[in-house]
Design a protein around this motif. Structure first.
Motif, PDB file in Angstrom:
ATOM      1  N   UNK A  69      96.439  10.322  60.792  1.00 46.25           N
ATOM      2  CA  UNK A  69      94.823  10.017  61.709  1.00 46.25           C
ATOM      3  C   UNK A  69      94.783   8.074  61.578  1.00 46.25           C
ATOM      4  N   UNK A  70      93.861   7.496  62.606  1.00 48.82           N
ATOM      5  CA  UNK A  70      93.735   6.498  61.939  1.00 48.82           C
ATOM      6  C   UNK A  70      92.988   5.878  62.167  1.00 48.82           C
ATOM      7  N   UNK A  71      92.251   4.925  62.241  1.00 50.29           N
ATOM      8  CA  UNK A  71      90.821   4.216  61.704  1.00 50.29           C
ATOM      9  C   UNK A  71      89.905   4.989  63.348  1.00 50.29           C
ATOM     10  N   UNK A  72      90.166   5.443  64.451  1.00 48.39           N
ATOM     11  CA  UNK A  72      89.673   5.401  65.455  1.00 48.39           C
ATOM     12  C   UNK A  72      89.878   7.122  65.723  1.00 48.39           C
ATOM     13  N   UNK A  73      91.022   7.393  65.525  1.00 50.55           N
ATOM     14  CA  UNK A  73      90.846   8.534  66.236  1.00 50.55           C
ATOM     15  C   UNK A  73      92.171   9.744  64.745  1.00 50.55           C
ATOM     16  N   UNK A  74      92.764  10.504  64.952  1.00 57.74           N
ATOM     17  CA  UNK A  74      93.200  11.902  64.627  1.00 57.74           C
ATOM     18  C   UNK A  74      93.750  12.501  65.040  1.00 57.74           C
ATOM     19  N   UNK A  75      95.217  13.030  64.308  1.00 60.90           N
ATOM     20  CA  UNK A  75      96.074  13.675  65.585  1.00 60.90           C
ATOM     21  C   UNK A  75      96.446  14.907  64.954  1.00 60.90           C
ATOM     22  N   UNK A  76      96.057  16.480  65.649  1.00 58.87           N
ATOM     23  CA  UNK A  76      96.523  17.039  65.171  1.00 58.87           C
ATOM     24  C   UNK A  76      97.842  17.967  65.793  1.00 58.87           C
ATOM     25  N   UNK A  77      99.658  17.397  64.991  1.00 58.54           N
ATOM     26  CA  UNK A  77     100.513  18.690  65.513  1.00 58.54           C
ATOM     27  C   UNK A  77     100.819  19.795  65.296  1.00 58.54           C
ATOM     28  N   UNK A 115      94.720  15.357  70.069  1.00 54.79           N
ATOM     29  CA  UNK A 115      94.207  14.056  69.498  1.00 54.79           C
ATOM     30  C   UNK A 115      92.737  13.989  70.074  1.00 54.79           C
ATOM     31  N   UNK A 116      92.388  13.436  68.998  1.00 47.85           N
ATOM     32  CA  UNK A 116      90.965  13.285  69.054  1.00 47.85           C
ATOM     33  C   UNK A 116      90.348  12.830  68.375  1.00 47.85           C
ATOM     34  N   UNK A 117      88.753  12.344  68.297  1.00 46.65           N
ATOM     35  CA  UNK A 117      88.309  11.226  68.137  1.00 46.65           C
ATOM     36  C   UNK A 117      87.565  11.894  66.456  1.00 46.65           C
ATOM     37  N   UNK A 118      87.548  10.270  65.543  1.00 50.17           N
ATOM     38  CA  UNK A 118      86.808  10.880  63.940  1.00 50.17           C
ATOM     39  C   UNK A 118      85.178  11.576  63.955  1.00 50.17           C
ATOM     40  N   UNK A 119      84.123  11.311  65.044  1.00 54.66           N
ATOM     41  CA  UNK A 119      83.679  12.242  65.335  1.00 54.66           C
ATOM     42  C   UNK A 119      83.785  13.334  65.829  1.00 54.66           C
TER      43      UNK A 119
END
Length: 96
Positions: free
Chosen positions: A31-39, A61-65
């Motif tokens: 994750x970053x401040x803006x998004x999560x990534x699930x591999x 890749x998806x937004x935090x919301x």
């Protein structure tokens, strides 16, 4: 009834080549401040020595919301599945 009060429905197209989905038995989340990534990956757990081989089957890749909404939906579905399995696995009582 005006356009704003009418219920909207999703109309999602699934390409026939995607009907089988992708099997994964491992996931890594970053994750970053803006998004999560699930591999998602398929891992070969039968290897007894050395590195464990695996192949990435997809990355999302998806937004935090949206990540929060996904977690809520997963929790809801898990609760429903657990309740169903609990009922299904109740011990049978002998007839009186």
């Amino acid at each position: 009834m005006d356009d704003e009060s009418r219920e909207r429905q999703l109309n999602i197209h699934l390409d026939p080549s995607q009907l089988g989905g992708a099997y994964a038995n491992f996931a890594n989340i970053t994750f970053s401040d803006y998004e999560f990534t699930i591999t998602f990956a398929r891992i070969d757990h039968e290897v007894e020595e050395g590195d464990i081989p695996g192949v990435v089957v997809t990355r999302v890749n998806m937004s935090t919301k949206f990540t929060k909404e996904l977690m809520d939906a997963l929790q809801d579905s898990w609760s429903k599945w657990s309740a169903r399995e609990g009922i299904r696995n109740l011990p049978e009582t002998p007839p009186s």
